[in-house]
Design a protein around this motif. Structure first.
Motif, PDB file in Angstrom:
ATOM      1  N   GLY A 268       0.790  -1.230   0.000  1.00 10.25           N
ATOM      2  CA  GLY A 268       0.000   0.000   0.000  1.00 10.25           C
ATOM      3  C   GLY A 268       0.818   1.274   0.000  1.00 10.25           C
ATOM      4  O   GLY A 268       0.255   2.371   0.038  1.00 10.25           O
ATOM      5  N   MET A 269       2.148   1.153  -0.052  1.00 12.29           N
ATOM      6  CA  MET A 269       2.952   2.369   0.012  1.00 12.29           C
ATOM      7  C   MET A 269       2.710   3.283  -1.179  1.00 12.29           C
ATOM      8  O   MET A 269       2.931   4.499  -1.103  1.00 12.29           O
ATOM      9  CB  MET A 269       4.442   2.045   0.135  1.00 12.29           C
ATOM     10  CG  MET A 269       5.277   3.256   0.569  1.00 12.29           C
ATOM     11  SD  MET A 269       7.054   3.050   0.457  1.00 12.29           S
ATOM     12  CE  MET A 269       7.372   1.965   1.825  1.00 12.29           C
ATOM     13  N   GLU A 270       2.208   2.730  -2.301  1.00 16.36           N
ATOM     14  CA  GLU A 270       1.932   3.573  -3.467  1.00 16.36           C
ATOM     15  C   GLU A 270       0.921   4.681  -3.156  1.00 16.36           C
ATOM     16  O   GLU A 270       0.900   5.735  -3.792  1.00 16.36           O
ATOM     17  CB  GLU A 270       1.440   2.723  -4.643  1.00 16.36           C
ATOM     18  CG  GLU A 270       0.070   2.075  -4.470  1.00 16.36           C
ATOM     19  CD  GLU A 270       0.110   0.744  -3.748  1.00 16.36           C
ATOM     20  OE1 GLU A 270      -0.926   0.047  -3.749  1.00 16.36           O
ATOM     21  OE2 GLU A 270       1.177   0.386  -3.196  1.00 16.36           O
ATOM     22  N   ASP A 271       0.084   4.427  -2.147  1.00 16.55           N
ATOM     23  CA  ASP A 271      -0.902   5.441  -1.773  1.00 16.55           C
ATOM     24  C   ASP A 271      -0.277   6.639  -1.079  1.00 16.55           C
ATOM     25  O   ASP A 271      -0.956   7.659  -0.868  1.00 16.55           O
ATOM     26  CB  ASP A 271      -1.971   4.838  -0.847  1.00 16.55           C
ATOM     27  CG  ASP A 271      -2.907   3.896  -1.577  1.00 16.55           C
ATOM     28  OD1 ASP A 271      -2.985   3.989  -2.820  1.00 16.55           O
ATOM     29  OD2 ASP A 271      -3.562   3.073  -0.907  1.00 16.55           O
ATOM     30  N   MET A 272       0.977   6.533  -0.746  1.00 20.29           N
ATOM     31  CA  MET A 272       1.612   7.649  -0.047  1.00 20.29           C
ATOM     32  C   MET A 272       1.895   8.833  -0.956  1.00 20.29           C
ATOM     33  O   MET A 272       2.380   9.872  -0.510  1.00 20.29           O
ATOM     34  CB  MET A 272       2.894   7.184   0.648  1.00 20.29           C
ATOM     35  CG  MET A 272       2.630   6.304   1.873  1.00 20.29           C
ATOM     36  SD  MET A 272       1.614   7.162   3.134  1.00 20.29           S
ATOM     37  CE  MET A 272      -0.027   6.508   2.790  1.00 20.29           C
ATOM     38  N   LYS A 273       1.572   8.720  -2.235  1.00 21.09           N
ATOM     39  CA  LYS A 273       1.565   9.911  -3.089  1.00 21.09           C
ATOM     40  C   LYS A 273       0.451  10.867  -2.645  1.00 21.09           C
ATOM     41  O   LYS A 273       0.494  12.071  -2.939  1.00 21.09           O
ATOM     42  CB  LYS A 273       1.358   9.531  -4.559  1.00 21.09           C
ATOM     43  CG  LYS A 273      -0.055   9.043  -4.896  1.00 21.09           C
ATOM     44  CD  LYS A 273      -0.224   8.817  -6.377  1.00 21.09           C
ATOM     45  CE  LYS A 273      -1.678   8.498  -6.743  1.00 21.09           C
ATOM     46  NZ  LYS A 273      -1.868   8.398  -8.203  1.00 21.09           N
ATOM     47  N   TYR A 274      -0.550  10.344  -1.916  1.00 23.13           N
ATOM     48  CA  TYR A 274      -1.657  11.181  -1.448  1.00 23.13           C
ATOM     49  C   TYR A 274      -1.314  11.949  -0.172  1.00 23.13           C
ATOM     50  O   TYR A 274      -2.165  12.675   0.352  1.00 23.13           O
ATOM     51  CB  TYR A 274      -2.895  10.314  -1.177  1.00 23.13           C
ATOM     52  CG  TYR A 274      -3.469   9.642  -2.386  1.00 23.13           C
ATOM     53  CD1 TYR A 274      -3.952  10.383  -3.458  1.00 23.13           C
ATOM     54  CD2 TYR A 274      -3.553   8.254  -2.455  1.00 23.13           C
ATOM     55  CE1 TYR A 274      -4.490   9.756  -4.569  1.00 23.13           C
ATOM     56  CE2 TYR A 274      -4.097   7.615  -3.553  1.00 23.13           C
ATOM     57  CZ  TYR A 274      -4.564   8.373  -4.614  1.00 23.13           C
ATOM     58  OH  TYR A 274      -5.103   7.751  -5.713  1.00 23.13           O
ATOM     59  N   ASP A 275      -0.081  11.811   0.312  1.00 21.67           N
ATOM     60  CA  ASP A 275       0.247  12.465   1.577  1.00 21.67           C
ATOM     61  C   ASP A 275       0.421  13.975   1.418  1.00 21.67           C
ATOM     62  O   ASP A 275       0.718  14.663   2.386  1.00 21.67           O
ATOM     63  CB  ASP A 275       1.522  11.845   2.176  1.00 21.67           C
ATOM     64  CG  ASP A 275       1.559  11.952   3.692  1.00 21.67           C
ATOM     65  OD1 ASP A 275       0.482  12.009   4.312  1.00 21.67           O
ATOM     66  OD2 ASP A 275       2.655  11.996   4.255  1.00 21.67           O
ATOM     67  N   MET A 276       0.226  14.471   0.205  1.00 20.49           N
ATOM     68  CA  MET A 276       0.233  15.916  -0.019  1.00 20.49           C
ATOM     69  C   MET A 276      -1.178  16.453  -0.202  1.00 20.49           C
ATOM     70  O   MET A 276      -1.375  17.591  -0.638  1.00 20.49           O
ATOM     71  CB  MET A 276       1.095  16.259  -1.241  1.00 20.49           C
ATOM     72  CG  MET A 276       0.926  15.338  -2.437  1.00 20.49           C
ATOM     73  SD  MET A 276      -0.620  15.518  -3.303  1.00 20.49           S
ATOM     74  CE  MET A 276      -0.348  17.069  -4.095  1.00 20.49           C
ATOM     75  N   SER A 277      -2.194  15.663   0.169  1.00 18.16           N
ATOM     76  CA  SER A 277      -3.580  16.055  -0.084  1.00 18.16           C
ATOM     77  C   SER A 277      -3.991  17.314   0.671  1.00 18.16           C
ATOM     78  O   SER A 277      -4.821  18.087   0.185  1.00 18.16           O
ATOM     79  CB  SER A 277      -4.524  14.901   0.274  1.00 18.16           C
ATOM     80  OG  SER A 277      -4.318  13.797  -0.578  1.00 18.16           O
ATOM     81  N   GLY A 278      -3.452  17.531   1.866  1.00 15.46           N
ATOM     82  CA  GLY A 278      -3.768  18.756   2.594  1.00 15.46           C
ATOM     83  C   GLY A 278      -3.300  19.985   1.836  1.00 15.46           C
ATOM     84  O   GLY A 278      -4.038  20.968   1.685  1.00 15.46           O
ATOM     85  N   GLY A 279      -2.066  19.931   1.338  1.00 18.43           N
ATOM     86  CA  GLY A 279      -1.549  21.034   0.534  1.00 18.43           C
ATOM     87  C   GLY A 279      -2.326  21.202  -0.758  1.00 18.43           C
ATOM     88  O   GLY A 279      -2.591  22.332  -1.193  1.00 18.43           O
TER      89      GLY A 279
END
Length: 486
Positions: A268-279
Motif C-alpha cells: 500500500g505504500m503507493e498510496d503515499m503519493k496522497y500524503d500531499m492532499s492537505g496542501g
C-alpha cells in the motif's frame, strides 16, 4: 469540464438529447413529464430509491428525446448533499448513454443550483492523463443545462457561479493529489501555485532549500534532506480584505512519504503519493478564492517535501530546533508531517491572523477513530471549531471534533528536548494535534483528513482516488466570512 448553463424554459419544451429529473419515492415528475414517466412508475421498473435511474424514450410527447428519472428517496426535504448525489448520478448516466448534451430540472434557487453544479462537475471527474489507449469507453458530456424557474434566475446564476468555483477547488485538489509522485514534486506544486497567482492576481513566494534553511524552517529542511527533489515552502497571498487580519490556510504536502528511516511497510505504500492532499486542498481552495474574488485577506502556506531514507536523512533520536525556537526529539521519522506543519504554524504568526486552519493526512490513528466518513477536527478555539464543523456539514465534507486534553500534551513531553514527535499508539491522532497546538498562539484548528482525502471506491460524486477533501469545506468556511452567497 462540462459546460453548465442556466435555462429558464419549461422542462417539457427543452429540445435536448436527454432530460433528467429527480423523483421522490412514490411520487411522479411534474407536468407532462409524468406522462412519459408513467410506464416506468406504474410498471414497477422505477421506485424512486435514492440513486436509482431509469431511462425512457419520450416518443415526441415532450421536446427531449429521452427522459432520465433519478431517484431522490422518500425524505420530504432535499439537503444539498442529496442534490449533489442526484446531479452526479444524472450526469454520469447521461455520459454513459452517449449524450453530448443534457438538461437537469432543478427545483429551487441559488443553493439548489449550487449543489447541482458541484455534483455534476465532481461526478463526471476522471483522471486519465496517463492512459495511452482505451481512455474512455463512453464519450464526454459536453454541456449541461440546469432548468430553473425564471422567477429565480438571478439567484440561480449566483448559485451556479459559487458552485462552479467550489467544484473547481475540489477538482484542482484531486488533480494535484492524483498525480504520481515522480511528477508532483515539491517544485511541481510550487509552479502550480505560481499559475494560480498569475490567474488571479495573487502574490506568490517560494522558498527553496537554501531559503528554507535561512528562514529557520528546520523541520521542513530535515524531512527533505535526503530527497533528490528539494523541498519548497510555498506562500500564496490573496489580498482583497483591506486592513483586516487574514485567514491563514496551512496544507501539509509530503509529495511522497516512505516513512524515512522509520520506513513504512511496502504493501500500500503507493498510496503515499496522497500524503500531499492537505496542501493540494489548500491550493484548490485558493483557486476558488481567486475565481470568486472573495473580499478577504487569505494566505496559504504549503510546506512541500518528500520523506525518503538515505545517508543524509534525519534519524530517530535526532533533536531539531524548529522555527518557533522549541526543540523536538525525533521518535519516529514517519511522524514527519507535524514537523513541517509546526514550522508553517510558527511562520503564520507574522500575519497576526484572525484564524489559522491546517489540513493534513496526518495520522492512521484518525482513520481508526473515524473511518472514511469524517475528518478529525481539533483546535484551541471552540467558536472556530464550530464554524468549521458547520462548513463541513454544508459542504458534504463532515468533520468531527476530537479533544485536546492536557493529558495528550503530557504524552509528548520530551526526554532530552521540549517535546517529542510521537506520543506512542494510544490517542495517536490526539497527541499529533497536541504537538501542533504547541505552535499556535492564535485561533487555530486542525483537520486530519487521513481517512477522507482519498478513496478506494467510487460512489455519489466521488471517484476512486483523491476526493479533494477538504477543499470545499475551506471554501464554505471562507464564504461564511463574507457576504458572497448563492
Amino acid at each position: 469540464m462540462v459546460e453548465i448553463r442556466i435555462n429558464t424554459a419549461a422542462p417539457e419544451e427543452v429540445p435536448t438529447p436527454l432530460l433528467a429529473v429527480g423523483v421522490r419515492a412514490g411520487a411522479s415528475p411534474p407536468g407532462r413529464l409524468a406522462e412519459v414517466a408513467d410506464p416506468a412508475l406504474s410498471g414497477g421498473d422505477f421506485s424512486g430509491e435514492e440513486g436509482e435511474t431509469a431511462l425512457l424514450y419520450t416518443g415526441g410527447a415532450i421536446a427531449a428525446q429521452r427522459l432520465l428519472l433519478v431517484g431522490l428517496g422518500n425524505e420530504d426535504s432535499l439537503s444539498p448533499e442529496r442534490l449533489r448525489r442526484m446531479a452526479a448520478a444524472a450526469a454520469r448516466r447521461g455520459r454513459s448513454s452517449g449524450a453530448r448534451e443534457a438538461a437537469l430540472v432543478v427545483d429551487g434557487g441559488g443553493q439548489e443550483v449550487r449543489a447541482a453544479a458541484e455534483g455534476a462537475e465532481l461526478g463526471l471527474y476522471r483522471f486519465f492523463r496517463y492512459k495511452s489507449s482505451g481512455r474512455e469507453e463512453d464519450g464526454e458530456l459536453e454541456r449541461l443545462e440546469l432548468l430553473v424557474d425564471g422567477r429565480r434566475e438571478e439567484e440561480a446564476r449566483r448559485g451556479l457561479r459559487v458552485g462552479l468555483a467550489a467544484a473547481a477547488a475540489a477538482i484542482t485538489a484531486r488533480d494535484l493529489a492524483n498525480e504520481p509522485s515522480n511528477i508532483a514534486t515539491p517544485g511541481f506544486l510550487a509552479e502550480r501555485a505560481r499559475e494560480i497567482a498569475r490567474r488571479h492576481g495573487m502574490a506568490c513566494t517560494v522558498l527553496d532549500r537554501t531559503a528554507i534553511e535561512e528562514e529557520g524552517l528546520a523541520g521542513l529542511a530535515a524531512v527533505g534532506r535526503a530527497a533528490g527533489n528539494e523541498p519548497r515552502f510555498i506562500v500564496l497571498e490573496h489580498r482583497r480584505g483591506g486592513e483586516a487580519p487574514p485567514v491563514v490556510l496551512v496544507g501539509k504536502a509530503v509529495t511522497f512519504d516512505s516513512g524515512g528511516i522509520s520506513i513504512k511497510p511496502s504493501s500500500g505504500m503507493e498510496d503515499m503519493k496522497y500524503d500531499m492532499s492537505g496542501g493540494a486542498a489548500v491550493l484548490g481552495a485558493m483557486e476558488a478564492v481567486g475565481r470568486l474574488e472573495l473580499p478577504l485577506n487569505v494566505v496559504a502556506l504549503v510546506p512541500a517535501t518528500e520523506n525518503l531514507p538515505g545517508g543524509r536523512a534525519f534519524k530517530p533520536g535526532d533533536v531539531l530546533r524548529l522555527h518557533s525556537g522549541k526543540t523536538a526529539e525525533i521518535v519516529s521519522t514517519d511522524a514527519e508531517g507535524r514537523l513541517i506543519l509546526a514550522d508553517a504554524l510558527s511562520y503564520a504568526r507574522r500575519y497576526a491572523p484572525s484564524a489559522v486552519i491546517d489540513c493534513a493526512t496526518l495520522t492512521g490513528a484518525c482513520v481508526v477513530a473515524l473511518g472514511h466518513h469524517a475528518s478529525g477536527l481539533m483546535g484551541n478555539d471552540e467558536d472556530l471549531i464550530a464554524e468549521l464543523r458547520a462548513a463541513g456539514e454544508a459542504a458534504g465534507e463532515r468533520a468531527w471534533p476530537l479533544p485536546l486534553f492536557e493529558e495528550y500534551t503530557e504524552q509528548i513531553k520530551g526526554d532530552v528536548a521540549d517535546i517529542k514527535n510521537s506520543g506512542g499508539r494510544p490517542g495517536g491522532a490526539l497527541t499529533a494535534g497536541a504537538f501542533l497546538k504547541e505552535f499556535a498562539d492564535y485561533p487555530w484548528a486542525h483537520l486530519d483528513v487521513a481517512g477522507t482525502a482519498y478513496t478506494k471506491e467510487s460512489g455519489g460524486y466521488r471517484t476512486k482516488g483523491a476526493t479533494g477533501v477538504p477543499a470545499r469545506l475551506l471554501v464554505e468556511f471562507l464564504l461564511g466570512r463574507t457576504e458572497v452567497a448563492a
